[in-house]
Design a protein around this motif. Structure first.
Motif, short mmCIF file in Angstrom:
data_model
loop_
_atom_site.label_atom_id
_atom_site.label_comp_id
_atom_site.label_asym_id
_atom_site.label_seq_id
_atom_site.Cartn_x
_atom_site.Cartn_y
_atom_site.Cartn_z
N ALA A 237 0.82 -1.21 0.00
CA ALA A 237 0.00 0.00 0.00
C ALA A 237 0.86 1.26 0.00
O ALA A 237 0.42 2.32 0.45
CB ALA A 237 -0.93 -0.02 1.21
N ASP A 238 2.07 1.17 -0.56
CA ASP A 238 3.00 2.30 -0.45
C ASP A 238 2.53 3.56 -1.17
O ASP A 238 2.94 4.67 -0.85
CB ASP A 238 4.40 1.91 -0.93
N GLU A 243 -8.53 6.42 4.17
CA GLU A 243 -9.01 5.32 4.99
C GLU A 243 -10.16 4.61 4.29
O GLU A 243 -10.88 5.21 3.49
CB GLU A 243 -9.50 5.84 6.35
N TYR A 244 -10.34 3.32 4.62
CA TYR A 244 -11.30 2.48 3.92
C TYR A 244 -12.17 1.71 4.92
O TYR A 244 -11.74 1.38 6.03
CB TYR A 244 -10.56 1.50 3.00
N ASP A 245 -13.40 1.42 4.47
CA ASP A 245 -14.30 0.62 5.30
C ASP A 245 -13.84 -0.82 5.39
O ASP A 245 -13.99 -1.47 6.43
CB ASP A 245 -15.72 0.67 4.72
N VAL A 246 -13.31 -1.33 4.28
CA VAL A 246 -12.82 -2.71 4.24
C VAL A 246 -11.49 -2.73 3.49
O VAL A 246 -11.38 -2.18 2.40
CB VAL A 246 -13.82 -3.65 3.53
N VAL A 247 -10.49 -3.37 4.10
CA VAL A 247 -9.19 -3.58 3.46
C VAL A 247 -9.00 -5.08 3.29
O VAL A 247 -9.20 -5.85 4.23
CB VAL A 247 -8.04 -2.99 4.30
N ILE A 248 -8.62 -5.49 2.08
CA ILE A 248 -8.41 -6.91 1.76
C ILE A 248 -6.95 -7.12 1.40
O ILE A 248 -6.37 -6.33 0.64
CB ILE A 248 -9.26 -7.35 0.56
N SER A 260 1.21 -5.69 8.24
CA SER A 260 0.50 -5.41 9.49
C SER A 260 1.05 -4.18 10.21
O SER A 260 0.34 -3.55 11.00
CB SER A 260 0.56 -6.62 10.42
N LYS A 261 2.29 -3.82 9.94
CA LYS A 261 2.91 -2.68 10.61
C LYS A 261 2.23 -1.36 10.22
O LYS A 261 2.25 -0.41 11.01
CB LYS A 261 4.40 -2.60 10.26
N LYS A 265 -3.49 2.15 9.45
CA LYS A 265 -3.76 3.54 9.09
C LYS A 265 -4.70 3.66 7.90
O LYS A 265 -5.23 4.74 7.63
CB LYS A 265 -2.46 4.29 8.82
N TYR A 266 -4.92 2.56 7.19
CA TYR A 266 -5.83 2.58 6.04
C TYR A 266 -7.24 2.10 6.41
O TYR A 266 -8.13 2.15 5.57
CB TYR A 266 -5.28 1.69 4.92
N ILE A 267 -7.42 1.62 7.64
CA ILE A 267 -8.71 1.08 8.07
C ILE A 267 -9.44 2.11 8.92
O ILE A 267 -8.90 2.62 9.89
CB ILE A 267 -8.51 -0.21 8.89
N LYS A 268 -10.68 2.40 8.57
CA LYS A 268 -11.48 3.32 9.37
C LYS A 268 -11.67 2.77 10.78
O LYS A 268 -11.50 1.57 11.02
CB LYS A 268 -12.84 3.55 8.71
#
Length: 314
Positions: A237-238, A243-248, A260-261, A265-268
């Protein structure tokens, strides 16, 4: 361009170890042929006898267990094959995992791109998701969500356990209007399914330019273009913002640990993280990495020694 097909001959006990070793070498898009696995599948899915190609059935029942993948005939090919041979020899010394012989064969691009199609049939996943190759017809039921797919040379047809579990989680997770991030999109199958399930938009990313091309084409087959489905080339995701409702992330265990580190920050705040491609003996590594980085596993699925997690932010 022509390609080299590399095949490792093993046995049922060696499938997971060989697959994991190849993943560690950076080799993905594995084709696994195993009589025992096929027999188990057919016993558990009796209705499938009517839809599985007879030629495939006959072939699977007589084939020696093997794992194959394709390499471009470039300057890296010989070195990669040498590493595979070295790895196969090491595994053969550690246990009884079949012949562990490595073979190479030349494959024309047009053969690789088309010959496999005769084995790819419509696939029902979860309650209402149907994955349908563009050249096949499917019997549909009320409320079915149909994803038209031509995976080409990109990973992701829905038949692999990791993709299958992701689709099941998506079906129960996606809400109308959701904003979705699909990391390692492959053929685009998960992002397209999310849109079909009601998501408002999908941002998809893959490190492979071929996957980016095919994902974009598959999205168009299903009636989605920018800004609904935006796909670009990138490492994890560089290049992603927001932010997103769902990250896959349907990738592999070691990369998920690294992801995971930063994935939080991309997940609401009330968003979900769906991750898969986690082989059983590395599942604890992923569990620990997620916990250390504020990601809480709410539900787990396991199929054929592969794991998938549905997660929240802490």
């Amino acid at each position: 361009m022509d390609y080299t097909k590399v095949t490792v001959y093993t046995n049922s006990d060696g499938i997971d170890l060989v697959s994991a070793a190849l993943y560690d070498l950076g080799i993905v898009g594995l084709q696994i042929m195993d009589k025992k696995d096929f027999e188990d599948f057919m016993k558990q899915n009796l209705r499938a006898w009517d839809i599985v190609d007879e030629e495939l059935m006959s072939s699977m029942m007589s084939q020696e267990t093997q794992i194959s993948f394709y390499l471009e005939n470039d300057e890296k090919k010989d070195a990669t094959v040498a590493e595979v041979i070295k790895t196969a020899k090491k595994l053969s010394e550690e246990g009884a995992f079949g012949r562990m012989k490595v073979e190479e064969s030349l494959v024309k691009e047009e053969d690789w791109a088309n010959n496999w199609k005769k084995y790819y049939k419509p696939l029902r996943i979860g309650e209402h998701i149907v994955i349908k190759p563009t050249w096949e017809n499917a019997e549909l039921e009320a409320n079915d969500v149909v994803v038209e797919l031509d995976p080409g040379m990109a990973f992701g047809t829905g038949s692999h356990a990791s993709t299958h579990m992701c689709l099941e989680f998506l079906e129960k997770t996606i809400q109308k209007g959701d904003k979705v991030l699909d990391i390692g999109t492959g053929s685009g199958i998960l992002g397209i399914a999310a849109l079909k399930l009601g998501a408002k938009s999908v941002t998809a990313v893959d490190i492979d330019p071929l996957a980016v091309k095919i994902a974009k084409e598959n999205a168009a087959l299903n009636g989605f273009e920018e800004p609904e489905f935006t796909v670009f080339e990138g490492d994890l995701a560089d290049k992603v913002t927001g932010e997103y409702d769902v990250v896959i992330a349907n990738i592999v265990a070691d990369i998920i640990c690294e992801l995971s580190k930063n994935v939080g920050k991309y997940i609401k705040a009330d968003g979900k993280f769906i991750t898969s491609g986690i082989i059983e003996f590395k599942a604890d590594n992923v569990r620990n990495a997620l916990k250390e980085n504020g990601i809480i596993i709410r539900e787990e699925k396991n199929k054929k020694d592969w794991n998938s997690f549905l997660c929240d932010k802490a």
